[in-house]
Design a protein around this motif. Structure first.
Motif, PDB file in Angstrom:
ATOM      1  N   UNK A 110      14.234  19.082 -27.454  1.00  0.00           N
ATOM      2  CA  UNK A 110      12.966  19.530 -26.873  1.00  0.00           C
ATOM      3  C   UNK A 110      11.822  18.566 -27.191  1.00  0.00           C
ATOM      4  N   UNK A 111      10.824  18.562 -26.331  1.00  0.00           N
ATOM      5  CA  UNK A 111       9.592  17.798 -26.556  1.00  0.00           C
ATOM      6  C   UNK A 111       8.429  18.780 -26.578  1.00  0.00           C
ATOM      7  N   UNK A 112       7.502  18.600 -27.527  1.00  0.00           N
ATOM      8  CA  UNK A 112       6.358  19.495 -27.672  1.00  0.00           C
ATOM      9  C   UNK A 112       5.081  18.739 -27.355  1.00  0.00           C
ATOM     10  N   UNK A 113       4.292  19.285 -26.426  1.00  0.00           N
ATOM     11  CA  UNK A 113       3.085  18.606 -25.951  1.00  0.00           C
ATOM     12  C   UNK A 113       1.920  19.592 -25.941  1.00  0.00           C
ATOM     13  N   UNK A 114       0.767  19.162 -26.461  1.00  0.00           N
ATOM     14  CA  UNK A 114      -0.478  19.919 -26.348  1.00  0.00           C
ATOM     15  C   UNK A 114      -1.190  19.479 -25.078  1.00  0.00           C
ATOM     16  N   UNK A 115      -1.663  20.446 -24.294  1.00  0.00           N
ATOM     17  CA  UNK A 115      -2.417  20.150 -23.077  1.00  0.00           C
ATOM     18  C   UNK A 115      -3.792  20.796 -23.152  1.00  0.00           C
ATOM     19  N   UNK A 116      -4.803  20.032 -22.777  1.00  0.00           N
ATOM     20  CA  UNK A 116      -6.143  20.566 -22.541  1.00  0.00           C
ATOM     21  C   UNK A 116      -6.470  20.297 -21.081  1.00  0.00           C
ATOM     22  N   UNK A 117      -6.650  21.354 -20.284  1.00  0.00           N
ATOM     23  CA  UNK A 117      -6.981  21.235 -18.866  1.00  0.00           C
ATOM     24  C   UNK A 117      -8.440  21.598 -18.674  1.00  0.00           C
ATOM     25  N   UNK A 118      -9.175  20.706 -18.015  1.00  0.00           N
ATOM     26  CA  UNK A 118     -10.591  20.914 -17.742  1.00  0.00           C
ATOM     27  C   UNK A 118     -10.782  20.985 -16.236  1.00  0.00           C
ATOM     28  N   UNK A 119     -11.403  22.044 -15.765  1.00  0.00           N
ATOM     29  CA  UNK A 119     -11.628  22.216 -14.333  1.00  0.00           C
ATOM     30  C   UNK A 119     -12.382  21.016 -13.775  1.00  0.00           C
ATOM     31  N   UNK A 120     -11.951  20.535 -12.601  1.00  0.00           N
ATOM     32  CA  UNK A 120     -12.581  19.368 -11.990  1.00  0.00           C
ATOM     33  C   UNK A 120     -12.722  19.530 -10.488  1.00  0.00           C
ATOM     34  N   UNK A 121     -13.248  18.492  -9.866  1.00  0.00           N
ATOM     35  CA  UNK A 121     -13.412  18.491  -8.412  1.00  0.00           C
ATOM     36  C   UNK A 121     -13.223  17.062  -7.923  1.00  0.00           C
ATOM     37  N   UNK A 122     -12.353  16.882  -6.920  1.00  0.00           N
ATOM     38  CA  UNK A 122     -12.137  15.558  -6.356  1.00  0.00           C
ATOM     39  C   UNK A 122     -13.408  15.067  -5.659  1.00  0.00           C
ATOM     40  N   UNK A 123     -13.759  13.804  -5.885  1.00  0.00           N
ATOM     41  CA  UNK A 123     -14.834  13.207  -5.109  1.00  0.00           C
ATOM     42  C   UNK A 123     -14.402  13.144  -3.651  1.00  0.00           C
ATOM     43  N   UNK A 124     -15.356  13.222  -2.740  1.00  0.00           N
ATOM     44  CA  UNK A 124     -15.035  13.301  -1.310  1.00  0.00           C
ATOM     45  C   UNK A 124     -14.151  12.149  -0.853  1.00  0.00           C
ATOM     46  N   UNK A 125     -14.439  10.935  -1.333  1.00  0.00           N
ATOM     47  CA  UNK A 125     -13.663   9.765  -0.910  1.00  0.00           C
ATOM     48  C   UNK A 125     -12.202   9.906  -1.308  1.00  0.00           C
ATOM     49  N   UNK A 126     -11.955  10.393  -2.538  1.00  0.00           N
ATOM     50  CA  UNK A 126     -10.576  10.578  -2.996  1.00  0.00           C
ATOM     51  C   UNK A 126      -9.926  11.740  -2.257  1.00  0.00           C
ATOM     52  N   UNK A 127     -10.636  12.826  -2.075  1.00  0.00           N
ATOM     53  CA  UNK A 127     -10.072  13.997  -1.402  1.00  0.00           C
ATOM     54  C   UNK A 127      -9.571  13.646  -0.008  1.00  0.00           C
ATOM     55  N   UNK A 128     -10.249  12.738   0.675  1.00  0.00           N
ATOM     56  CA  UNK A 128      -9.843  12.353   2.018  1.00  0.00           C
ATOM     57  C   UNK A 128      -8.559  11.539   2.022  1.00  0.00           C
ATOM     58  N   UNK A 129      -8.234  10.921   0.877  1.00  0.00           N
ATOM     59  CA  UNK A 129      -7.018  10.102   0.796  1.00  0.00           C
ATOM     60  C   UNK A 129      -5.806  10.893   0.327  1.00  0.00           C
ATOM     61  N   UNK A 130      -6.015  12.117  -0.131  1.00  0.00           N
ATOM     62  CA  UNK A 130      -4.922  12.928  -0.637  1.00  0.00           C
ATOM     63  C   UNK A 130      -4.296  13.724   0.493  1.00  0.00           C
ATOM     64  N   UNK A 131      -3.019  14.116   0.318  1.00  0.00           N
ATOM     65  CA  UNK A 131      -2.371  14.963   1.334  1.00  0.00           C
ATOM     66  C   UNK A 131      -3.177  16.229   1.559  1.00  0.00           C
ATOM     67  N   UNK A 132      -3.072  16.799   2.730  1.00  0.00           N
ATOM     68  CA  UNK A 132      -3.810  18.010   3.085  1.00  0.00           C
ATOM     69  C   UNK A 132      -3.562  19.093   2.047  1.00  0.00           C
ATOM     70  N   UNK A 133      -4.654  19.677   1.562  1.00  0.00           N
ATOM     71  CA  UNK A 133      -4.543  20.746   0.583  1.00  0.00           C
ATOM     72  C   UNK A 133      -4.323  20.232  -0.822  1.00  0.00           C
ATOM     73  N   UNK A 134      -4.209  18.901  -1.017  1.00  0.00           N
ATOM     74  CA  UNK A 134      -4.023  18.276  -2.329  1.00  0.00           C
ATOM     75  C   UNK A 134      -2.737  18.721  -3.013  1.00  0.00           C
ATOM     76  N   UNK A 135      -1.771  19.263  -2.267  1.00  0.00           N
ATOM     77  CA  UNK A 135      -0.512  19.691  -2.870  1.00  0.00           C
ATOM     78  C   UNK A 135      -0.501  21.159  -3.136  1.00  0.00           C
TER      79      UNK A 135
END
Length: 202
Positions: free
Chosen positions: A177-202
């Protein structure tokens, strides 16, 4: 703080939470096993322990902090919030054998993020997904491979990875097994990046 477990298979993480007494003196509010532990029969050996959540920015600091982790399981932080958790990843072999798109979808639904998985689109790994978050991943023990769209990075104990909203998966190709600590921080894609991502961002 009352413990909550989704089933009896657990990997206890000691959690100490501080606060203040009626006079404003710093005190320990709780010291014991973190109360929310998530497992799923869809992936034997996988254990995810939520440690704490903040629910807004700036985070509210009360004298006696209320429990923030109790179910249902939510992979993502709340809007403008954060979550810290400890995940134990079993070896892929034996825990992901034969996982298809339908089972992958069910797995992410059990994680509280049914729209997050991207396996159907990529076919790269059953656990491929994308979240609109900044994630800090700190490897405590073992070895794990972080997959991106067409590249990968092997991480070992002591390594830290910063995930910036990218399509990815965690693959344990070792025999332990591998043990990993994760800290997730809510974010928002910048418009330029959002337009380059697949529809719905996955």
């Amino acid at each position: 703080m009352r413990p909550h477990k989704e089933n009896a298979v657990t990997a206890m993480v000691r959690r100490v939470v501080t606060g203040h007494d009626a006079n404003g003196k710093a005190i320990v509010l709780s010291d014991g096993p973190s109360p929310f532990i998530h497992t799923t029969p869809l992936r034997p050996g996988y254990v995810s322990t939520d440690i704490f959540r903040t629910l807004e920015t700036p985070a509210s600091i009360a004298g006696e902090t209320a429990e923030t982790t109790l179910g249902p399981r939510r992979q993502l932080p709340t809007p403008r919030g954060s979550v810290i958790r400890v995940n134990v990843f079993p070896p892929d072999r034996g825990s992901l054998d034969g996982m298809d798109v339908t089972t992958s979808s069910q797995l992410f639904e059990s994680l509280g993020n049914p729209a997050g998985h991207t396996y159907a689109a990529s076919g790269r790994h059953p656990l491929m997904h994308r979240t609109e978050t900044i994630d800090y991943a700190i490897v405590l023990d073992g070895e794990i491979t972080m997959l991106l769209d067409d590249s990968e990075v092997v991480l070992r104990a002591g390594d830290i990875l910063v995930q910036c909203g990218t399509n990815h998966a965690w693959s344990n190709r070792s025999d332990a097994p591998a043990t990993v600590v994760f800290v997730l921080i809510d974010g928002k894609y910048e418009d330029d990046l959002a337009q380059r991502l697949p529809s719905g961002h996955g």
